[in-house]
Motif scaffolding. Structure first.
Motif, short mmCIF file in Angstrom:
data_model
loop_
_atom_site.label_atom_id
_atom_site.label_comp_id
_atom_site.label_asym_id
_atom_site.label_seq_id
_atom_site.Cartn_x
_atom_site.Cartn_y
_atom_site.Cartn_z
N ARG A 1 0.83 -1.21 0.00
CA ARG A 1 0.00 0.00 0.00
C ARG A 1 0.86 1.26 0.00
NH1 ARG A 1 -3.24 -2.88 4.50
NH2 ARG A 1 -5.03 -3.80 3.40
N PRO B 1 -3.38 10.06 -8.14
CA PRO B 1 -4.48 10.16 -7.16
C PRO B 1 -5.82 9.72 -7.73
CG PRO B 1 -3.08 12.09 -7.02
CD PRO B 1 -2.60 11.32 -8.22
N THR C 1 -6.15 5.93 -7.61
CA THR C 1 -6.22 5.33 -6.28
C THR C 1 -7.35 5.90 -5.43
OG1 THR C 1 -4.62 6.95 -5.42
CG2 THR C 1 -3.75 4.85 -6.22
N GLN C 2 -8.16 6.78 -6.03
CA GLN C 2 -9.20 7.47 -5.26
C GLN C 2 -10.13 6.49 -4.54
OE1 GLN C 2 -11.55 10.10 -7.67
NE2 GLN C 2 -12.64 10.99 -5.93
N TYR D 1 0.16 3.76 -3.18
CA TYR D 1 -0.50 5.05 -2.96
C TYR D 1 0.46 6.23 -3.15
CZ TYR D 1 -4.59 2.53 -1.30
OH TYR D 1 -5.70 1.71 -1.21
N SER D 2 1.75 5.99 -2.98
CA SER D 2 2.69 7.10 -3.17
C SER D 2 3.12 7.25 -4.63
CB SER D 2 3.92 6.90 -2.29
OG SER D 2 4.66 5.75 -2.68
#
Length: 407
Positions: free
Chosen positions: A350, A359, A362-363, A354-355
């Protein structure tokens, strides 16, 4: 491997005509019980035609009375649904060092199963002969005669040409390249035999049993190797040569130069698979000989083992980040032996995903552990068989006496 039942390809009477019993059967596969009147209204067929088709399906035990609907007067109308106990399936999940073999009903419920250590590098004949022997025994234990077997589904730990069931240059399966798996098993079981990559079977199993309403998802298995099964627009993706989802031979972005069995450097399998984690721990002085010991070490909260597994998770996540940007799944399920070490591996995945991902991608993304308790492979193998053999064409062939398990 022909995907048609014997005789079906040349018989127009077995085709999926809207008035055929096979077509009526498809309406009941969603699990919603229906009356004869419901089926007539839904199909537009005459009541007499629907009644005849229902009687054919009842006679073959493919459907069964479910109960009675409420009625405003007189005798309530009977409802019907698919009978999961009409036939059975043999489902096989083969990994690099293990096998799980199960007998399921048509709804995927496991009726009997066995898990054992079985090295895939023994070669196809000894491995498949062991599978056949155990399958025969499990059928007997579950009380099923071979005549009621509707098909066999198998997941293999390498690329598979789905149309033929033959492995294609599998890196950890010496002697399997081009081997006719269905033909070998048909010496014992004369039924349709479907073969696919093990992670493709796993994503089907997890999807059907846990996420049936998810249209875009991945299943990532990290064990002896690393691979992914991909569902996009509700369809399993095989790729042109059956190699879709082979994450294990994607280079990790961190520049690790560990040699891989494929001949390249820094492949995900070489740096973050279960075997790679074991090798890293041994380099640090731990006396671990296999993945099970590695898992126990992490579960015991050894700080060095936890750091090593979490770093492996980050490396898996770094590769998955590109997949997320490219495929935009809404769920990624993590399975395989390494995932049983606990949340440390998932946390590393994760962290990187996520990094590193956009965005927007991965929203609403969920990255979760498998919840099928190691059964995703056999559940998916079972689903492969039922999807194929319970099609309208195959039901018609079965009722005509020319398909598998017609008796």
């Amino acid at each position: 491997m022909s995907l048609e039942p014997r005789g079906a390809a040349h018989s127009p009477l077995l085709a999926a005509h809207p008035t055929s019993p096979g077509s009526v059967f498809q309406l009941l596969r969603d699990g919603v019980p229906r009356t004869r009147a419901d089926l007539a209204a839904q199909t537009g067929l005459a009541r007499s035609t629907v009644s005849a088709r229902v009687d054919e399906l009842l006679g073959a035990s493919l459907i069964a009375p479910f109960g009675e609907n409420s009625s405003t007067g007189g005798r309530p109308p009977a409802t019907f649904s698919v009978n999961p106990a009409a036939r059975c399936v043999v489902a096989v999940d083969l990994g690099g060092t293990h096998a799980r073999i199960a007998v399921t009903d048509l709804a995927g419920e496991v009726l009997a199963e066995e898990e054992l250590e079985l090295a895939i590098d023994q070669g196809p004949v000894p491995v498949l002969d062991t599978v056949s022997e155990i399958a025969r025994r499990l059928l007997a234990e579950a009380g099923w005669s071979p005549e009621k077997l509707i098909g066999i589904g198998i997941g293999l730990p390498g690329p598979v040409e789905f149309a033929t069931g033959k492995p294609t240059s599998p890196p950890i399966m010496p002697g399997w390249d081009g081997f006719d798996v269905p033909a070998h098993l048909r010496r014992t079981f004369d039924v349709p035999i479907l073969v696919d990559n093990d992670v493709n079977a796993m994503v089907l199993g997890e999807h059907d049993m846990v996420y049936p309403d998810v249209d875009h998802m991945m299943f990532v298995k990290t064990a002896t190797g690393v691979g992914a099964g991909i569902i996009s627009d509700s369809q399993l993706q095989h790729g042109a040569q059956g190699a879709a989802g082979d994450l294990g031979h994607v280079a990790v972005p961190d520049g690790d130069q560990t040699p891989c069995t494929c001949g390249n450097l820094g492949c995900l399998e070489a740096v973050a698979s279960g075997a790679a984690i074991v090798a890293r721990l041994r380099e640090q002085g731990f006396d671990v000989t296999g993945q099970a010991e590695m898992v126990e070490l992490v579960r015991s909260a050894d700080p060095a083992a936890v750091r090593t597994v979490r770093q492996a998770g980050r490396q898996v996540g770094a590769v998955l980040a590109s997949c997320v940007n490219l495929l935009n799944p809404s769920v990624i399920v993590i399975g395989g032996l390494v995932s049983t070490a606990g949340e440390h591996f998932l946390a590393g995945i994760r962290e990187s995903v996520y990094s590193r991902s956009l965005p927007l991608a991965t929203q609403h993304l969920r990255i979760v552990g498998t919840v099928t308790s190691g059964r995703a492979g056999v559940l998916g193998a079972s689903a492969m068989v039922t999807t194929h053999t319970l099609s309208a064409e195959h039901i018609n062939a079965m009722l005509a006496g020319s398909g598998p398990a017609a008796s």
